[in-house]
Motif scaffolding. Structure first.
Motif, PDB file in Angstrom:
ATOM      1  N   THR A  48      51.651 -33.925  16.766  1.00  0.00           N
ATOM      2  CA  THR A  48      52.337 -33.604  18.020  1.00  0.00           C
ATOM      3  C   THR A  48      52.942 -32.203  17.927  1.00  0.00           C
ATOM      4  OG1 THR A  48      52.840 -35.917  18.469  1.00  0.00           O
ATOM      5  CG2 THR A  48      54.250 -34.281  19.541  1.00  0.00           C
ATOM      6  N   LEU A  49      52.687 -31.396  18.962  1.00  0.00           N
ATOM      7  CA  LEU A  49      53.339 -30.085  19.062  1.00  0.00           C
ATOM      8  C   LEU A  49      54.619 -30.269  19.860  1.00  0.00           C
ATOM      9  CD1 LEU A  49      50.308 -27.836  20.093  1.00  0.00           C
ATOM     10  CD2 LEU A  49      51.107 -28.414  17.785  1.00  0.00           C
ATOM     11  N   ILE A  50      55.722 -29.746  19.341  1.00  0.00           N
ATOM     12  CA  ILE A  50      56.940 -29.838  20.140  1.00  0.00           C
ATOM     13  C   ILE A  50      57.635 -28.496  20.266  1.00  0.00           C
ATOM     14  CG2 ILE A  50      57.436 -32.278  19.647  1.00  0.00           C
ATOM     15  CD1 ILE A  50      59.673 -31.247  17.787  1.00  0.00           C
ATOM     16  N   TRP A  51      58.413 -28.447  21.299  1.00  0.00           N
ATOM     17  CA  TRP A  51      59.193 -27.268  21.624  1.00  0.00           C
ATOM     18  C   TRP A  51      60.391 -27.830  22.374  1.00  0.00           C
ATOM     19  CZ3 TRP A  51      58.685 -22.881  19.396  1.00  0.00           C
ATOM     20  CH2 TRP A  51      59.277 -21.740  19.913  1.00  0.00           C
ATOM     21  N   PRO A  52      61.533 -27.153  22.355  1.00  0.00           N
ATOM     22  CA  PRO A  52      62.703 -27.766  23.013  1.00  0.00           C
ATOM     23  C   PRO A  52      62.422 -28.332  24.404  1.00  0.00           C
ATOM     24  CG  PRO A  52      63.362 -25.776  21.878  1.00  0.00           C
ATOM     25  CD  PRO A  52      61.868 -25.906  21.685  1.00  0.00           C
ATOM     26  N   LYS A  53      61.525 -27.689  25.168  1.00  0.00           N
ATOM     27  CA  LYS A  53      61.325 -28.132  26.553  1.00  0.00           C
ATOM     28  C   LYS A  53      60.022 -28.873  26.804  1.00  0.00           C
ATOM     29  CE  LYS A  53      64.298 -24.903  28.904  1.00  0.00           C
ATOM     30  NZ  LYS A  53      64.463 -24.037  30.063  1.00  0.00           N
ATOM     31  N   GLY A  54      59.207 -29.060  25.803  1.00  0.00           N
ATOM     32  CA  GLY A  54      57.949 -29.749  26.092  1.00  0.00           C
ATOM     33  C   GLY A  54      57.277 -30.231  24.826  1.00  0.00           C
ATOM     34  N   LYS A  55      56.301 -31.110  24.997  1.00  0.00           N
ATOM     35  CA  LYS A  55      55.512 -31.503  23.830  1.00  0.00           C
ATOM     36  C   LYS A  55      54.093 -31.858  24.260  1.00  0.00           C
ATOM     37  CE  LYS A  55      56.793 -36.373  23.588  1.00  0.00           C
ATOM     38  NZ  LYS A  55      57.382 -37.433  22.769  1.00  0.00           N
ATOM     39  N   ILE A  56      53.169 -31.749  23.334  1.00  0.00           N
ATOM     40  CA  ILE A  56      51.788 -32.177  23.542  1.00  0.00           C
ATOM     41  C   ILE A  56      51.432 -33.071  22.362  1.00  0.00           C
ATOM     42  CG2 ILE A  56      49.383 -31.466  23.768  1.00  0.00           C
ATOM     43  CD1 ILE A  56      50.356 -28.813  24.936  1.00  0.00           C
ATOM     44  N   GLU A  57      51.039 -34.289  22.682  1.00  0.00           N
ATOM     45  CA  GLU A  57      50.773 -35.269  21.632  1.00  0.00           C
ATOM     46  C   GLU A  57      49.302 -35.263  21.221  1.00  0.00           C
ATOM     47  OE1 GLU A  57      52.531 -38.646  23.795  1.00  0.00           O
ATOM     48  OE2 GLU A  57      54.059 -38.713  22.203  1.00  0.00           O
ATOM     49  N   LYS A  58      49.053 -35.765  20.028  1.00  0.00           N
ATOM     50  CA  LYS A  58      47.698 -36.029  19.548  1.00  0.00           C
ATOM     51  C   LYS A  58      46.788 -34.804  19.577  1.00  0.00           C
ATOM     52  CE  LYS A  58      47.795 -40.927  20.670  1.00  0.00           C
ATOM     53  NZ  LYS A  58      47.240 -42.011  21.470  1.00  0.00           N
ATOM     54  N   VAL A  59      47.273 -33.695  19.057  1.00  0.00           N
ATOM     55  CA  VAL A  59      46.431 -32.509  18.927  1.00  0.00           C
ATOM     56  C   VAL A  59      45.659 -32.633  17.617  1.00  0.00           C
ATOM     57  CG1 VAL A  59      46.384 -30.000  18.823  1.00  0.00           C
ATOM     58  CG2 VAL A  59      48.109 -31.166  20.229  1.00  0.00           C
ATOM     59  N   ARG A  60      44.342 -32.494  17.724  1.00  0.00           N
ATOM     60  CA  ARG A  60      43.496 -32.799  16.577  1.00  0.00           C
ATOM     61  C   ARG A  60      43.484 -31.680  15.544  1.00  0.00           C
ATOM     62  NH1 ARG A  60      40.952 -37.117  15.766  1.00  0.00           N
ATOM     63  NH2 ARG A  60      41.150 -37.768  17.940  1.00  0.00           N
TER      64      ARG A  60
END
Lengths: 187, 187
Positions: A48-60
């Motif tokens: 998972t990529l995270i940033w204080p304001k957003g995230k994107i899950e399941k990045v391969r």
């Protein structure tokens, strides 16, 4: 010569050091399936990529491990993460954006984030046949209702590469392309 | 002449009949802000698109009402909705994909769904100055690290239009464009 097109989704290259930070000491990346470039494979591992304001899950994760960790996203992902990842050729390490990668137990952060600049992979022999060379910038034309000429395509010729024009999903959709479609080099 | 670029997100045009089906008898669309084409406006009203396998929430309505309801999405949205919306010029009514629009109380369904074909709006006078005419197909070049030539750009010249090259977010990101950037017509 028709150039096969490979469409990349967002993905992550990891150093062995970061693999072990995220998945535990001695962990080895697991090959889920081979992809177009020789020796490269999509991994079972997703992060998972995270940033204080957003995230994107399941990045391969794409293997094998590399010297440097690198996270390749699409321009639209910058709006999800609230990041400012620059458009850079894969492998560049200067001026990248900061990102945090999370796996349930551990996380790794660093200036690893970029949007991939489109590029052509080929062997040195293929580059000679095409009249181009490593480091050149060329134009590739694709046909169809969303026909396009992609300018500023970076040429990366190396004997362990295979012939493939790499674009991301947004570039592919802008051109109405599917993996396996073909393009042509134009002047 | 430099051509200003307008970037469209997914959006919905509604007939007055469908406005009333969704929002109640006699309902009038509410102007949130004017957009580039004269008389067109983004509405306060947003609607959810649904399909058995996916949904996209808060898709904005663009006013004023039209004779025909039409839902314009991006190619990537087809993968979210599990739809097969074709690439068509806005206003076409043949061969569109089925979609359901939901508002808390009511819903409307029909063959309203398409992916917008890129197009240039201009007045008849501007088209003459540009050496083009309504119905032409032209090429537009944009500069930058993701420089592109957009082929198959449909020309729509009408005296109540303003000069604007319309692309969607995927096309804009593929070219590294922001609204207000400019392109040039090439041969």
């Amino acid at each position: 010569m028709r150039i096969p097109i490979w469409i990349s989704n967002r993905h992550i290259h990891l150093s062995q050091n970061d693999v072990e930070k995220l998945f535990g000491e001695g962990h080895q990346l697991t090959n889920l399936r081979n992809i177009s470039q020789p020796g490269q494979f999509a991994c079972e591992e997703v992060i998972t990529l995270i940033w204080p304001k957003g995230k994107i899950e399941k990045v391969r994760v794409v293997g094998p491990t590399r010297k440097m960790t690198q996270v390749e996203i699409m321009l639209a992902d910058n709006f999800v993460l609230w990041t400012a990842a620059p458009i850079k050729i894969s492998g560049e390490t200067e001026g990248l954006e900061y990102i945090t990668m999370v796996w349930p137990k551990w996380e790794v952060s660093g200036r690893y984030l970029l949007v991939t600049k489109r590029h052509l992979h080929c062997t040195v022999k293929e580059s000679q046949e095409l009249g181009i060379k490593n480091g050149d910038t060329i134009k590739i034309h694709v046909w169809g209702i969303r026909g396009l000429v992609f300018e500023n395509v970076a040429v990366r010729a190396r004997d362990d590469y295979a012939l493939d024009f790499h674009v991301d999903i947004e570039e592919a959709n802008a051109a109405g392309l599917k993996t396996g479609d073909r393009g042509e080099i134009i002047n």
